[in-house]
Write a protein that holds these residues in place. Sequence first.
Motif, PDB file in Angstrom:
ATOM      1  N   GLN A 177     -11.333   7.558  -6.305  1.00 44.18           N
ATOM      2  CA  GLN A 177     -10.016   7.343  -7.498  1.00 44.18           C
ATOM      3  C   GLN A 177     -11.241   6.984  -8.370  1.00 44.18           C
ATOM      4  N   VAL A 178     -12.805   6.341  -7.568  1.00 43.75           N
ATOM      5  CA  VAL A 178     -13.247   5.440  -9.062  1.00 43.75           C
ATOM      6  C   VAL A 178     -13.783   6.796 -10.259  1.00 43.75           C
ATOM      7  N   PHE A 179     -13.959   7.778  -9.230  1.00 43.55           N
ATOM      8  CA  PHE A 179     -14.298   9.459  -9.516  1.00 43.55           C
ATOM      9  C   PHE A 179     -12.907  10.026 -10.425  1.00 43.55           C
ATOM     10  N   TYR A 180     -12.373   9.750 -10.574  1.00 38.29           N
ATOM     11  CA  TYR A 180     -10.936   9.876 -11.661  1.00 38.29           C
ATOM     12  C   TYR A 180     -10.721   9.610 -12.893  1.00 38.29           C
ATOM     13  N   LEU A 181     -10.804   7.882 -11.968  1.00 40.63           N
ATOM     14  CA  LEU A 181     -11.018   7.655 -13.553  1.00 40.63           C
ATOM     15  C   LEU A 181     -11.798   7.720 -14.588  1.00 40.63           C
ATOM     16  N   GLN A 182     -13.411   7.606 -14.324  1.00 40.44           N
ATOM     17  CA  GLN A 182     -14.900   7.907 -14.906  1.00 40.44           C
ATOM     18  C   GLN A 182     -14.564   9.366 -15.393  1.00 40.44           C
ATOM     19  N   ALA A 183     -14.055  10.470 -14.501  1.00 41.54           N
ATOM     20  CA  ALA A 183     -13.891  11.576 -15.679  1.00 41.54           C
ATOM     21  C   ALA A 183     -13.011  11.769 -16.334  1.00 41.54           C
ATOM     22  N   ARG A 184     -11.523  10.365 -16.646  1.00 42.52           N
ATOM     23  CA  ARG A 184     -11.787  10.193 -18.181  1.00 42.52           C
ATOM     24  C   ARG A 184     -11.989   9.641 -18.601  1.00 42.52           C
ATOM     25  N   GLY A 185     -13.390   8.792 -18.972  1.00 46.80           N
ATOM     26  CA  GLY A 185     -13.686   8.427 -20.262  1.00 46.80           C
ATOM     27  C   GLY A 185     -13.985   7.303 -19.464  1.00 46.80           C
ATOM     28  N   ILE A 186     -13.373   6.112 -18.305  1.00 43.21           N
ATOM     29  CA  ILE A 186     -13.853   5.170 -18.329  1.00 43.21           C
ATOM     30  C   ILE A 186     -14.967   5.074 -17.722  1.00 43.21           C
ATOM     31  N   SER A 187     -15.382   3.141 -17.781  1.00 44.43           N
ATOM     32  CA  SER A 187     -16.677   3.421 -17.036  1.00 44.43           C
ATOM     33  C   SER A 187     -16.601   2.784 -15.878  1.00 44.43           C
ATOM     34  N   ARG A 188     -17.505   3.368 -14.904  1.00 46.10           N
ATOM     35  CA  ARG A 188     -17.448   2.612 -13.511  1.00 46.10           C
ATOM     36  C   ARG A 188     -16.982   1.229 -13.328  1.00 46.10           C
ATOM     37  N   THR A 189     -17.127   0.485 -14.492  1.00 42.00           N
ATOM     38  CA  THR A 189     -16.671  -1.135 -13.919  1.00 42.00           C
ATOM     39  C   THR A 189     -15.636  -1.755 -14.152  1.00 42.00           C
ATOM     40  N   ASP A 190     -15.206  -0.711 -15.506  1.00 42.70           N
ATOM     41  CA  ASP A 190     -13.698  -1.000 -15.657  1.00 42.70           C
ATOM     42  C   ASP A 190     -13.078  -0.200 -14.555  1.00 42.70           C
ATOM     43  N   ALA A 191     -13.233   1.587 -13.924  1.00 39.54           N
ATOM     44  CA  ALA A 191     -12.369   1.685 -12.821  1.00 39.54           C
ATOM     45  C   ALA A 191     -12.676   0.868 -12.031  1.00 39.54           C
ATOM     46  N   VAL A 192     -13.948   0.496 -10.821  1.00 34.70           N
ATOM     47  CA  VAL A 192     -13.196  -0.695  -9.636  1.00 34.70           C
ATOM     48  C   VAL A 192     -12.512  -1.529 -10.275  1.00 34.70           C
ATOM     49  N   GLN A 193     -12.663  -2.512 -11.881  1.00 33.48           N
ATOM     50  CA  GLN A 193     -11.282  -4.178 -11.763  1.00 33.48           C
ATOM     51  C   GLN A 193     -10.111  -3.243 -11.814  1.00 33.48           C
ATOM     52  N   MET A 194     -10.193  -1.943 -12.135  1.00 35.50           N
ATOM     53  CA  MET A 194      -8.360  -1.498 -12.653  1.00 35.50           C
ATOM     54  C   MET A 194      -8.132  -0.996 -11.745  1.00 35.50           C
ATOM     55  N   ILE A 195      -8.950  -0.775 -10.144  1.00 33.60           N
ATOM     56  CA  ILE A 195      -8.804   0.040  -9.096  1.00 33.60           C
ATOM     57  C   ILE A 195      -7.905  -1.878  -8.358  1.00 33.60           C
ATOM     58  N   THR A 196      -8.829  -2.329  -8.172  1.00 31.44           N
ATOM     59  CA  THR A 196      -8.577  -3.210  -7.591  1.00 31.44           C
ATOM     60  C   THR A 196      -7.609  -4.267  -7.918  1.00 31.44           C
ATOM     61  N   LYS A 197      -8.002  -4.430  -9.313  1.00 31.89           N
ATOM     62  CA  LYS A 197      -5.957  -5.187  -9.708  1.00 31.89           C
ATOM     63  C   LYS A 197      -4.911  -4.405  -9.130  1.00 31.89           C
ATOM     64  N   ALA A 198      -5.176  -2.792  -9.678  1.00 34.74           N
ATOM     65  CA  ALA A 198      -3.804  -3.044  -9.224  1.00 34.74           C
ATOM     66  C   ALA A 198      -3.345  -2.642  -7.912  1.00 34.74           C
ATOM     67  N   PHE A 199      -4.380  -2.399  -6.918  1.00 35.84           N
ATOM     68  CA  PHE A 199      -4.322  -2.781  -5.129  1.00 35.84           C
ATOM     69  C   PHE A 199      -3.571  -4.028  -5.032  1.00 35.84           C
ATOM     70  N   LEU A 200      -4.946  -5.252  -5.376  1.00 33.44           N
ATOM     71  CA  LEU A 200      -4.027  -6.403  -5.580  1.00 33.44           C
ATOM     72  C   LEU A 200      -2.452  -7.353  -5.716  1.00 33.44           C
ATOM     73  N   LEU A 201      -1.975  -6.231  -6.720  1.00 33.49           N
ATOM     74  CA  LEU A 201      -0.887  -6.830  -7.222  1.00 33.49           C
ATOM     75  C   LEU A 201       0.032  -5.896  -7.134  1.00 33.49           C
ATOM     76  N   GLU A 202       0.528  -5.736  -5.821  1.00 30.12           N
ATOM     77  CA  GLU A 202       1.552  -4.561  -5.600  1.00 30.12           C
ATOM     78  C   GLU A 202       2.329  -5.738  -5.417  1.00 30.12           C
ATOM     79  N   PRO A 203       2.373  -6.416  -4.470  1.00 23.07           N
ATOM     80  CA  PRO A 203       3.429  -7.820  -4.069  1.00 23.07           C
ATOM     81  C   PRO A 203       4.196  -8.620  -5.298  1.00 23.07           C
ATOM     82  N   VAL A 204       3.040  -8.877  -6.567  1.00 20.27           N
ATOM     83  CA  VAL A 204       3.312  -9.139  -7.264  1.00 20.27           C
ATOM     84  C   VAL A 204       4.962  -8.772  -7.806  1.00 20.27           C
ATOM     85  N   GLU A 205       4.529  -7.694  -8.475  1.00 19.43           N
ATOM     86  CA  GLU A 205       5.838  -6.489  -9.120  1.00 19.43           C
ATOM     87  C   GLU A 205       6.898  -6.620  -8.546  1.00 19.43           C
TER      88      GLU A 205
END
Length: 447
Positions: free
Chosen positions: A389-417
Amino acid sequence: MAIKKLSPVALATRDFYLRQADELIAKESSDTLKTIRNAAKLMFKEQAFPTQKDEHWQYTRLAQFVQKSFDSLQTAHVPNIDLHAYMPDFAVVKVVFVDGWFSETLSDDLSVLPAGVSLEPMTDTLSDSTGVAHVFNNEETILQEPMATMNSMLMTDGYYLQVSQNKAVETPLLVLHLQTQSGHMSALRNKVVVGENAEVTLLERYVSLVDDDSACTNVVTEIDVAKNALVKQVILQQQFHDAYYFNNQFITQAENSNFQTLFASSGSWIARHQNHLKMDGEHIENSQNSACVAKGKQTVDSRSFTEHNQEWGVSRQLHKYVLDDQSIGVFDGMIRVDRKAQKTDGQMDNKNLVLSHQAKMNTKPQLEIYADDVACSHGSATGQIDEKQVFYLQARGISRTDAVQMITKAFLLEPVEDIASNEIRQWITKEMTTALNATHIAQAHLG
């Protein structure tokens, strides 16, 4: 029950709480309340504090808790504080407790509540025998939980909310709990009674105001959801890292009712939240979700015990944890289906993301089924961030830091949705994102 053998430290702490109970019993004017406190005191004297030898406390260790003596008799010092930082940016009716005591000066004028809706401090409810009878009709069940037993013995204040039949409370009620004194225990007893065809949204937020806060919050809440009623609840636990949070909720649902709850947690040294839910009618629906973040040496423990007792019940659970550093996550869930509960549809899922090799997750989803025509499932998975998943986002120009943050946030917030209200969903999302940013997700690289 035999009296449990305790270490000298645990014995001294147990006796400290027993002396506090004696002081409360001596001041009690109600004979019924004296009886209730004495029964809880006897039970606490026998069972005292749970240890790792107790099945349900194997992974939530109270060794440090029993080395402290939290004073539940301290009175509240109402702070001169601007509560704006703790308020959401949408309209609510605000109810404030300071160190476990209702604060009339910090709360909104509760007379603005619609006709048929009342919320009063528990001390007012318990000032007459009728109120006592309404609140304490389930003690046999409550005393099965060790921390709830301590609550029955030491309870001081809380709230009693009643929503009459056919009443819909349009504005959410926000109960804000402020912990201002280190070494203090807030022993809160709450009761929520929602009548037929009624609807209410209840938000509870727990925060600390002092940096060195080593305090304890011990809550028991009973929620009765009548026929065709709808109750939506969000609990946001954000106390400082030296605090202790224990919350036991006992929920009863009647026919065609709907109960939705989310436990969002990012604070406390130990945070343990339990739902004991009984589905006592047909065509009942409920959802019990968790979104938990822990770092340092925090322990976060979310539990549910759901009883399907009649036909056509639907229960949904999604519990997600993000664990950093040396934190510990615990999930224990049980769906029990009675032989009368045919056509039950129960699902329970627990997913966990560990950001550190030292973080641990202990999980035990369980099913106990006595009916033969049901559709029930449970599952659990624990892992690290998927490098694909990190590689997928980095391949689209997203930094590793931002990619990790996006994945973690999306994971945690699923119940909130699952929260239907856009305003409440955005509020919880903002608060849990802030909690995530305090972890090491920016540096997470566990491959």
